[in-house]
Structures are given as C-alpha cells and as structure tokens.
Design a protein around this motif. Structure first.
Motif, PDB file in Angstrom:
ATOM      1  N   ARG A 139     -79.671  38.536  73.026  1.00 39.74           N
ATOM      2  CA  ARG A 139     -80.979  39.035  72.613  1.00 39.74           C
ATOM      3  C   ARG A 139     -81.847  37.875  72.111  1.00 39.74           C
ATOM      4  N   ARG A 140     -81.254  36.991  71.351  1.00 32.67           N
ATOM      5  CA  ARG A 140     -81.970  35.881  70.744  1.00 32.67           C
ATOM      6  C   ARG A 140     -82.260  34.774  71.762  1.00 32.67           C
ATOM      7  N   GLY A 141     -81.419  34.657  72.790  1.00 32.50           N
ATOM      8  CA  GLY A 141     -81.597  33.598  73.782  1.00 32.50           C
ATOM      9  C   GLY A 141     -81.181  32.227  73.278  1.00 32.50           C
ATOM     10  N   ARG A 142     -80.367  32.198  72.240  1.00 36.46           N
ATOM     11  CA  ARG A 142     -79.879  30.938  71.669  1.00 36.46           C
ATOM     12  C   ARG A 142     -78.451  31.125  71.204  1.00 36.46           C
ATOM     13  N   ARG A 143     -77.745  30.005  71.085  1.00 38.43           N
ATOM     14  CA  ARG A 143     -76.434  30.084  70.456  1.00 38.43           C
ATOM     15  C   ARG A 143     -76.616  30.288  68.958  1.00 38.43           C
ATOM     16  N   ILE A 144     -75.748  31.077  68.389  1.00 38.90           N
ATOM     17  CA  ILE A 144     -75.775  31.316  66.950  1.00 38.90           C
ATOM     18  C   ILE A 144     -74.407  30.915  66.408  1.00 38.90           C
ATOM     19  N   HIS A 145     -74.394  29.889  65.591  1.00 36.33           N
ATOM     20  CA  HIS A 145     -73.141  29.404  65.016  1.00 36.33           C
ATOM     21  C   HIS A 145     -72.880  30.126  63.701  1.00 36.33           C
ATOM     22  N   LEU A 146     -71.696  30.672  63.569  1.00 36.56           N
ATOM     23  CA  LEU A 146     -71.309  31.356  62.324  1.00 36.56           C
ATOM     24  C   LEU A 146     -70.471  30.392  61.500  1.00 36.56           C
ATOM     25  N   ILE A 147     -70.944  30.067  60.324  1.00 35.50           N
ATOM     26  CA  ILE A 147     -70.307  29.013  59.532  1.00 35.50           C
ATOM     27  C   ILE A 147     -70.012  29.494  58.113  1.00 35.50           C
ATOM     28  N   ALA A 148     -68.714  29.503  57.773  1.00 37.60           N
ATOM     29  CA  ALA A 148     -68.309  29.825  56.400  1.00 37.60           C
ATOM     30  C   ALA A 148     -68.621  28.624  55.521  1.00 37.60           C
ATOM     31  N   HIS A 149     -69.247  28.874  54.397  1.00 32.66           N
ATOM     32  CA  HIS A 149     -69.675  27.764  53.549  1.00 32.66           C
ATOM     33  C   HIS A 149     -69.693  28.252  52.105  1.00 32.66           C
ATOM     34  N   PRO A 150     -69.291  27.395  51.157  1.00 32.05           N
ATOM     35  CA  PRO A 150     -69.424  27.838  49.757  1.00 32.05           C
ATOM     36  C   PRO A 150     -70.899  27.915  49.363  1.00 32.05           C
ATOM     37  N   LEU A 151     -71.283  29.001  48.786  1.00 34.54           N
ATOM     38  CA  LEU A 151     -72.675  29.170  48.355  1.00 34.54           C
ATOM     39  C   LEU A 151     -72.675  29.429  46.855  1.00 34.54           C
ATOM     40  N   PRO A 152     -73.683  28.965  46.145  1.00 35.99           N
ATOM     41  CA  PRO A 152     -73.694  29.131  44.684  1.00 35.99           C
ATOM     42  C   PRO A 152     -73.733  30.607  44.300  1.00 35.99           C
ATOM     43  N   PRO A 153     -73.032  30.953  43.180  1.00 37.05           N
ATOM     44  CA  PRO A 153     -72.933  32.369  42.786  1.00 37.05           C
ATOM     45  C   PRO A 153     -74.290  33.052  42.628  1.00 37.05           C
ATOM     46  N   ASP A 154     -75.267  32.303  42.128  1.00 36.27           N
ATOM     47  CA  ASP A 154     -76.580  32.910  41.911  1.00 36.27           C
ATOM     48  C   ASP A 154     -77.495  32.751  43.115  1.00 36.27           C
ATOM     49  N   GLY A 155     -76.995  32.070  44.125  1.00 38.75           N
ATOM     50  CA  GLY A 155     -77.828  31.795  45.291  1.00 38.75           C
ATOM     51  C   GLY A 155     -77.666  32.850  46.353  1.00 38.75           C
ATOM     52  N   PRO A 156     -78.122  32.549  47.544  1.00 39.51           N
ATOM     53  CA  PRO A 156     -77.997  33.508  48.630  1.00 39.51           C
ATOM     54  C   PRO A 156     -76.536  33.701  49.028  1.00 39.51           C
ATOM     55  N   HIS A 157     -76.191  34.886  49.520  1.00 46.54           N
ATOM     56  CA  HIS A 157     -74.832  35.092  50.032  1.00 46.54           C
ATOM     57  C   HIS A 157     -74.792  34.888  51.540  1.00 46.54           C
ATOM     58  N   GLY A 158     -75.972  34.754  52.136  1.00 45.77           N
ATOM     59  CA  GLY A 158     -76.043  34.460  53.558  1.00 45.77           C
ATOM     60  C   GLY A 158     -77.351  33.747  53.858  1.00 45.77           C
TER      61      GLY A 158
END
Ligand SMILES: [Zn+2]
Length: 148
Positions: free
Chosen positions: A42-61
């Motif tokens: 649908r997007r017409g692009r590759r979408i890379h899914l990457i697990a990454h530590p994110l700050p507790p108060d920051g975004p979860h995605g």
C-alpha cells in the motif's frame, strides 16, 4: 475530547479498522509478516521494523520516513503482544496516510506516539487499528519478524 470516548465512536473506529485490513486484501486472520507485506505494498516502500529502547516518558513507537525506505521503531522492552500493537498503531498512521511533522535533516518523523497524546482523535484511531490488528493475527505463527 474527553479522556474516554463514547461507545459509538469506539465501534466506528473498530469497524473502520476491520474495513481497512479487508481493503488491504488480508484474510480474516493473518501473520505479522503478511500484514507487514500488505502495508508495504500500500505504501509502495519498504518498511523496516526495528526494536529499539525508547525512554519511559517518550514515544512507545515511531514512524520515520527515510529517503527511500520507512522505519517503524517500537519499544524493545514491551511484552510481545504490546510490541505488535505498537507496530499496528504505526501501520495505522501509514495506511490512513497521516501527515507528520517535518524534521530537519534528511528524514521525516511522521509520528511519535505517546500515551499523552492518546486523546487525540488520530491517536485513538491508530490505537484501535493496532488492537484490531493484534486480534486478527494468527498467534500460532512467529510473532515478530526477524530484523532486516
Ligand atoms: Zn500514533
């Protein structure tokens, strides 16, 4: 908007999520790999899914648009189903074609999703999209894609 949306709105958002998944050509249940491929098509692009530590108060995605590919980062410490829901939430932004905030530099962060903005209508819609996606995933298949 109030903290809790009314039931009519929730039902509308849930139905809309099912409709979008159907429109992507997905069967009643699917694997995360299948929904990933459909969203990429649908997007017409590759979408890379990457697990990454994110700050507790920051975004979860995060959904980041690079020059040629898109990147979805998700909190690596989240439990497996929550990870899928975060990915589904970001897929929601992608399939609903949400506008993002331009970022200086070469990339664009299209969404940085936190619970604090959950009340926002767009965020609620994506949160329900992620939840519906998780419900339709075939949980006998491997839950997450290998890095690529
Ligand atoms: Zn979001």
């Amino acid at each position: 908007m109030s903290r809790y949306s009314d039931d009519t709105l929730v039902l509308t958002l849930v139905r809309q999520s099912h409709a979008v998944l159907d429109e992507l050509g997905l069967p009643r249940t699917f694997t995360i790999a299948e929904v990933h491929r459909s969203v990429e098509r649908r997007r017409g692009r590759r979408i890379h899914l990457i697990a990454h530590p994110l700050p507790p108060d920051g975004p979860h995605g995060l959904w980041v648009m690079g020059e040629t590919d898109d990147y979805v980062f998700y909190e690596q410490a989240a439990p497996p189903l929550r990870k899928l829901q975060i990915i589904g939430h970001e897929f929601g932004h992608i399939v609903f074609d949400d506008e993002g905030t331009p970022l200086s530099g070469r990339g664009r962060t299209l969404s940085a999703c936190t619970r604090t903005v959950y009340d926002d209508m767009v965020e609620q819609r994506c949160e329900w999209f992620g939840s519906v996606m998780v419900q339709r995933i075939d949980h006998s298949a491997p839950l997450l894609l290998p890095h690529r």
